[in-house]
Design an enzyme around this catalytic site. Structure first.
Site, PDB file in Angstrom:
ATOM      1  N   HIS A 192       7.707 -22.416  -7.176  1.00 59.44           N
ATOM      2  CA  HIS A 192       8.243 -21.136  -6.729  1.00 59.44           C
ATOM      3  C   HIS A 192       7.328 -20.592  -5.632  1.00 59.44           C
ATOM      4  CE1 HIS A 192      10.234 -17.076  -8.009  1.00 59.44           C
ATOM      5  NE2 HIS A 192       9.891 -17.060  -6.740  1.00 59.44           N
ATOM      6  N   GLU A 239      12.359 -22.705  -6.535  1.00 61.71           N
ATOM      7  CA  GLU A 239      12.831 -21.354  -6.819  1.00 61.71           C
ATOM      8  C   GLU A 239      12.342 -20.392  -5.749  1.00 61.71           C
ATOM      9  OE1 GLU A 239      12.589 -21.532 -11.715  1.00 61.71           O
ATOM     10  OE2 GLU A 239      11.134 -20.341 -10.591  1.00 61.71           O
ATOM     11  N   HIS A 297      11.454 -18.364 -18.286  1.00 64.16           N
ATOM     12  CA  HIS A 297      10.568 -17.208 -18.262  1.00 64.16           C
ATOM     13  C   HIS A 297      10.104 -16.852 -19.675  1.00 64.16           C
ATOM     14  CE1 HIS A 297       8.758 -14.226 -15.542  1.00 64.16           C
ATOM     15  NE2 HIS A 297       8.582 -13.553 -16.656  1.00 64.16           N
TER      16      HIS A 297
END
Length: 237
Positions: free
Chosen positions: A43, A70, A190
């Site tokens: 990410h 991401e 997450h």
């Protein structure tokens, strides 16, 4: 079996804190695949405080499983993804200064924007996923964007599970049922950990992929990377 994609951002954070190239991000990605991980997630953020854009390019040559990038689809991110062409791009609406992702997309308000971005990625044969909260209207909105998958934002589930409230899974179960009925694939991520991943997987049989970074790296400090990856794979069967 649900696929495990290992988010290696924290390895880049550790590297950057000292300078130099230790630990080596590319080598770590090669190792987690060798240990059984079925994907690698990064990410990159605009300030490159952990994963750098060059890391994304370097990893392309070494990720032979699923490669997931991401990020918030600002122009520099879109250009990077189109250059690297990973297996999957996951769109996350995080602010430039966000410490970590903290919300999913409002797919109704941002529909037109998402439609345009997703069309460009799909024209380049890149699978798309949208980070969303377990809100049924936003799941329906995701379908209208043309995305291939959604990624359920699981912080709320993890928090409730930690409090002993297993009913915190219910919005996710309903969201998964709706997504499946709409033909959307389901990812999740997450705050998932060895403590809460098995229950989540058992309740959501449609789950295709989880992306786990912070917890997996923290657990590996005590238990060892190879051992932790095998423990996740067992829980995801």
């Amino acid at each position: 079996m649900t696929k495990l994609s290992v988010n290696i951002n924290k390895i880049a954070t550790l590297r950057n804190s000292r300078g130099g190239d230790v630990p080596n991000v590319v080598q770590f990605a090669k190792d987690v695949q060798r240990f059984g991980a079925e994907g690698v997630t990064i990410h990159p953020r605009p300030d490159e405080r952990h994963i750098r854009y060059q890391d994304a390019r370097d990893l392309k040559q070494e990720v032979y499983t699923e490669y997931n990038i991401e990020g918030n689809p600002i122009k520099s991110f879109v250009d990077l993804v189109l250059e690297v062409k990973p297996t999957q791009v996951t769109l996350v609406p995080d602010a430039v200064d966000a410490i970590t992702s903290n919300a999913g997309w409002d797919t109704i308000i941002h529909k037109d924007f998402l439609v345009d971005v997703i069309k460009e990625f799909k024209n380049n044969n890149i699978r798309t996923s949208i980070f969303v909260d377990p809100i049924l209207e936003h799941i329906e909105g995701a379908k209208e964007t043309g995305t291939d998958r959604i990624e359920l934002y699981t912080e709320s589930y993890a928090h409730q599970y930690g409090l002993g409230n297993k009913k915190g899974i219910l919005p996710y179960v309903e969201s998964a049922k709706l997504a499946t009925s709409l033909g959307l694939g389901i990812n999740a991520g997450h705050d998932l950990s060895l403590d809460n991943i098995k229950f989540f997987k058992n309740e959501i049989s449609e789950l295709l992929e989880v992306s786990i970074g912070h917890a997996l790296i923290a657990e590996s400090l005590y238990l060892g990377v190879e051992n932790v990856i095998q423990m996740y794979l067992q829980k995801l069967k």
